[in-house]
Design an enzyme around this catalytic site. Sequence first.
Site, short mmCIF file in Angstrom:
data_model
loop_
_atom_site.label_atom_id
_atom_site.label_comp_id
_atom_site.label_asym_id
_atom_site.label_seq_id
_atom_site.Cartn_x
_atom_site.Cartn_y
_atom_site.Cartn_z
N HIS A 313 0.87 -1.18 0.00
CA HIS A 313 0.00 0.00 0.00
C HIS A 313 0.91 1.24 0.00
CE1 HIS A 313 -2.79 2.97 1.82
NE2 HIS A 313 -3.77 2.16 1.45
N ASP A 390 2.97 -4.93 8.21
CA ASP A 390 1.74 -4.14 8.07
C ASP A 390 0.55 -5.10 8.17
OD1 ASP A 390 -0.50 -2.81 7.16
OD2 ASP A 390 0.48 -1.91 5.41
N GLN A 393 -4.56 -5.28 6.68
CA GLN A 393 -5.53 -6.15 6.00
C GLN A 393 -5.58 -7.56 6.59
OE1 GLN A 393 -7.77 -5.27 3.85
NE2 GLN A 393 -7.03 -3.21 3.47
N LYS A 416 -10.36 -0.94 10.39
CA LYS A 416 -10.40 -2.14 9.53
C LYS A 416 -10.81 -3.37 10.32
CE LYS A 416 -7.59 -0.27 6.10
NZ LYS A 416 -8.00 0.08 4.77
N CYS A 554 -4.86 2.72 -3.62
CA CYS A 554 -3.60 3.18 -2.99
C CYS A 554 -2.52 2.12 -3.10
CB CYS A 554 -3.81 3.55 -1.53
SG CYS A 554 -4.97 4.88 -1.32
N1 PMP Z 1 -1.67 -0.77 4.60
C1 PMP Z 1 -2.61 -1.52 4.02
C2 PMP Z 1 -2.27 -2.90 3.55
C3 PMP Z 1 -3.89 -1.01 3.86
O1 PMP Z 1 -4.82 -1.76 3.27
C4 PMP Z 1 -4.18 0.30 4.32
C5 PMP Z 1 -5.57 0.89 4.17
N2 PMP Z 1 -6.19 0.64 2.96
C6 PMP Z 1 -3.17 1.02 4.92
C7 PMP Z 1 -1.92 0.47 5.05
C8 PMP Z 1 -3.41 2.40 5.45
O2 PMP Z 1 -4.34 2.36 6.49
P1 PMP Z 1 -4.96 3.68 7.10
O3 PMP Z 1 -5.49 4.47 5.94
O4 PMP Z 1 -6.04 3.21 8.01
O5 PMP Z 1 -3.86 4.40 7.81
#
Ligand code: PMP
Length: 600
Positions: A313, A390, A393, A416, A554
């Site tokens: 991401h 991370d 997900q 999430k 993203c």
């Molecule tokens: N890492 C991953 C794998 C994600 O899916 C996301 C959110 N889509 C993020 C980081 C960023 O998370 P947040 O916008 O809640 O900070």
Amino acid sequence: MSNAINDPQGLPDVHALEKLANAYFSALPGNYNAADVPSAELLPHSNNQIQENSTFTHSPSAIYQGNAIDLSDPQTSLPDSNGLGLGHVPKSTAGSGGPSGNFNTAKQANNPFNISSLLPFEADQPYEKELQKALASVSSYSPSSQLPFNPSAILSENSYYFSSGIQFVTSADTQNSGRYGNGVVTGKSQPSFNVNLIRNDFPLLSEQVNGKPLIWLDNAATTQKPRQVIDRLNYFYAHENSNIHRAAHELAARSTDAYEGARQKVQRFINARSPNEIVFVRGTTEAINLVANSWGDEYLQQGDEIILTHLEHHANIVPWQLLAKKKGLKIRVIPVDDDGQLLLDEYAKLLNPRTKLVSFTLVSNALGTITPAKQIVAMAHAAGAKVLADGAQSVSHIRTDVQALDADWFVFSGHKVFGPTGIGILYGKEDLLNSTQPYQGGGNMIEDVTFEHTQFHQAPARFEAGTGNIADAVGLGAAIDYVQKIGIDNIYQYEHYLLDYASHKLAQIPGLRPIGTAPDKTSVLSFVLDGFTTAEVGEALSREGIAVRSGHHCAQPILRRFGLEATVRPSLAFYNTCAEVDTLVAVVGGLKSAKQIYFH
Ligand code: PMP
């Protein structure tokens, strides 16, 4: 009661089970109806009045009886109740701005009552123990873990979560098997659940959108919130709101207990060694930026290398790029194959003595690939590098065990995992956190300040400058309670079947190209459809009340790896059903014939 559960052969009586389960679930906070509870005496602390239109059975003063922090000596060292060396109460001198670093709540330390059993959100429900006992006898007796998946069982209208018709997750199936080689441990015999009852806990799932019942398939972007979380936030602002750690009054004690209680829930949920390893942040993005700007800025030097994966991401790319530009670092990337699986042999070639950090996702938000996390961590450590994982997900889908995983940092976002937005977690190994410079300076994170010098607290306060998102941290605690009541292994199992079901059905649509076909996947069903832009598909689905994400998610680098700028991305949670998948498939499958109506 338990005698009535088993027949003379020792087999469970289904009717008795059903009765028990109905009573149990009708008494859960989100489903609470005073009339359903057979006897007030069965409720904990039944001397309190049940409030009208309320899910709570306890008066605030009863809840906090005996719960005040002893402020007479803010330095008081308290007994180490959990053997983790957490011996200090918050140093709560008014206006001084801070605890003494390592937290131990007033609840743990100073309270002759077990306060957690008093909180309505935390209390075990009547019948719970009997039900668990009965279910344990079912799962140990039943060979049903071998049963093939039957979607209609999940769609049935049974009035209880646990149905003897559905398979059980058994320890033999999954216990610490390293099934995905990722340190994510599934296991423990737990019953499956009835999705229809679970859905009742989520008010938004009853919403109409464009005149149609909402079908929420945008769970990778954010999850919906159960009533238990919404009620918890409401309760916090109605009964507990205060700044934490700072003031010599009752409400400060309440909010501090609630906040630090949530920290302990997170600790247990991810199996951290200590609550001091749990830092509240705004979300995954802030957690990664925190590590980059504290540890990264302090310890990385020109010529050092950072390894990322092609799946990341943007939140796990851009902070490292900013740092790399500032410090002259090199970023290297682990490639993927055509299914979206990481190529570990290529990873091995990237590791070298200059590698100082490997930062990777446990689950790809764009493709759903589950990465071989444990192997990635072990290989990085063997090369002398630190590792950030991370979990944005993974955390709502697969069991997290940070000790088994052994990453140096693990990050995720509350929203999430059925919790509020604006709250997230940075887990870090305690020694590492304490040997890292702070991210931001201000109140709450200091021991002592003069104009010449500041002495910082130990973690976690060291990284929690200023007033944090107290209420939402508490809400995250409630979300974790909720997930644990259902059982993360049940969630995993159910979602796994749902993903198989949906993948199979979508793959039959002519012109549909699935993106991300790794055998180890969770939740995400990215695709493109011949003859349609992803925005067109997203809009058509929205007209039918179906919410999916269409765009780059993203994660532009991984989509470009597949020659794409965007995909349509339905993503699942445990409250989704095969019937919802059927509607999705019908709308996507019918798009070609509907093209005239929709797009001309
Ligand atoms: N890492 C991953 C794998 C994600 O899916 C996301 C959110 N889509 C993020 C980081 C960023 O998370 P947040 O916008 O809640 O900070």
